[in-house]
Design an enzyme around this catalytic site. Sequence first.
Site, PDB file in Angstrom:
ATOM      1  N   HIS A 394     116.689  36.974  66.145  1.00 28.81           N
ATOM      2  CA  HIS A 394     116.948  38.399  66.334  1.00 28.81           C
ATOM      3  C   HIS A 394     118.325  38.660  66.925  1.00 28.81           C
ATOM      4  O   HIS A 394     118.963  37.785  67.519  1.00 28.81           O
ATOM      5  CB  HIS A 394     115.865  39.031  67.215  1.00 28.81           C
ATOM      6  CG  HIS A 394     115.825  38.534  68.630  1.00 28.81           C
ATOM      7  ND1 HIS A 394     116.538  39.121  69.647  1.00 28.81           N
ATOM      8  CD2 HIS A 394     115.148  37.495  69.199  1.00 28.81           C
ATOM      9  CE1 HIS A 394     116.299  38.484  70.792  1.00 28.81           C
ATOM     10  NE2 HIS A 394     115.463  37.486  70.538  1.00 28.81           N
ATOM     11  N   CYS A 413     112.335  32.730  71.628  1.00 33.57           N
ATOM     12  CA  CYS A 413     112.918  33.174  70.369  1.00 33.57           C
ATOM     13  C   CYS A 413     114.429  32.932  70.387  1.00 33.57           C
ATOM     14  O   CYS A 413     115.006  32.627  71.419  1.00 33.57           O
ATOM     15  CB  CYS A 413     112.603  34.643  70.130  1.00 33.57           C
ATOM     16  SG  CYS A 413     110.854  34.924  69.752  1.00 33.57           S
TER      17      CYS A 413
END
Length: 503
Positions: A394, A413
């Site tokens: 992301h 992440c």
Amino acid sequence: MVGLLPSMGRALPGAPEAAAEAVQVAPAGPGPQSWDSVFRLAARLRRLGQDGLDTVAYAIPPDAMGSSEPAAFHAAVYHAANAALADLVQGRLRQPTGRGDILRDPSAVDFSRWQAELVGAAEPAALIDRAANLPEGAALLRAELAKAGGLVASGGWRPIPPGNTLEPGMQDQARVPALRERLRAEDPVLAAARDGGATFDAALEAAVRRWQAASGLEVDGKVGPITQGLLNRPASGRVSQIRAALDMRRNAMRPGDERRIEVNIPDYVLTVQEGDRVLLKMNVIVGKPERATPTMRVRMTTVQFNPTWGVPERNAREDLLPRFRRDPAGMAAKGFRLYSVVGGERVEVNPASVDWSSIRQDRFPYLIRQDAGDGNALGRIKFIMPNNDDIYLHDTPDRSLFGRPDRAFSSGCIRLSQPNELLNIVLEGMGWDAARVQRAYDSRQTQSVGLRRPLPVRLHYSTVVTEGSRVRVRPDIYGLDLAYVREMDRGGVRVAAAGGAGR
């Protein structure tokens, strides 16, 4: 003529299940002219440490046994050679525990052919040499392993005493000489230079810069906490890392020509590749050690514009609760919404109405979601690759950390330094030009787009990287190299099955 030798010992974790009941294939006995080759084979097996393997695991008989019990000596040498050959060709750990990034290629190796060649070789030690050199970059890694092993044998190095950042031109009676001594252990140029004593002179600065470049750090010639921490790692740790790197490369599944995404977690780098061609390379931020990014092989299927963030419970308790306590109105202004479940229904709660001093971290009663927007923790784009750990790539509104040499700061992440460049690649051929992408951003609406061509993604853990004639060794941030080596060394004598062990 061949003879069948009964197997000895028990197989280590990762060895084929049938190995303990298998038989070994070896020449029935050498003629008078070939005994020297058997002794040379035994001598080569005793040097398996240079290949990253533990010689204790192969029960190599002493040469004295060749005189007292020649038949048993011959059998034992070939038994050990057969087992070692299996590990060199197929990998000591066939299926390393918890390593989704490592796949062996069973179609690439017909081990029965290697065994047959061992039986018929006039110089079997040369066959062991050839097997040892199969992994990509093996010669470089073995040379680096020999260097690291030599440092360990000579006592390694003393740690540099703690203190503030050391900079060129400074004087320090204790720390500068210790820094010089530490770098001299690895840097022959510095070792040959004049001793500058307590002064951080130009020769020492150049050595620091060389070491930082080789270690993948920011090359600034200064010794701050990151550089000093890595310099103070024991030499034995580097031995373990290189041993793991050698074994991970043995019979590793080679990527095809398909476009793919590779994230090297401890190197903090993402690449997009087609075959050996690199289309994109960028810095990334990965999980901190206590929230490690897992290794895996998955496929990216979807991109999401203007994502919302459903905050995981751990992040809510450990990261956001202190922020809500300090400034609940400010958190609401950043798009964080608070929810409680009442009668099975989700009900939004005004953060200003909560007595945050009474909320305990171990009993956090709320769900938190952050609205899409410029301040959203996921930024403006999210790349989805379905997996059981809910890991994704992301964007991020905080760009300040991408210039750091150490980039293990996330909750698992992967944050991207160049999300739009990756977006252009994954949407290629789908009619998404720059204007259409900008309209999607400007809409402020969450929108998911399925990829026409899902891309393979591999999150792998490779602390040892070869680049041309250079070897870079990154820190073992999650301790996976140490765990790998411990698993390699655990257990008794390795047994290789005749006719295709470990396939």
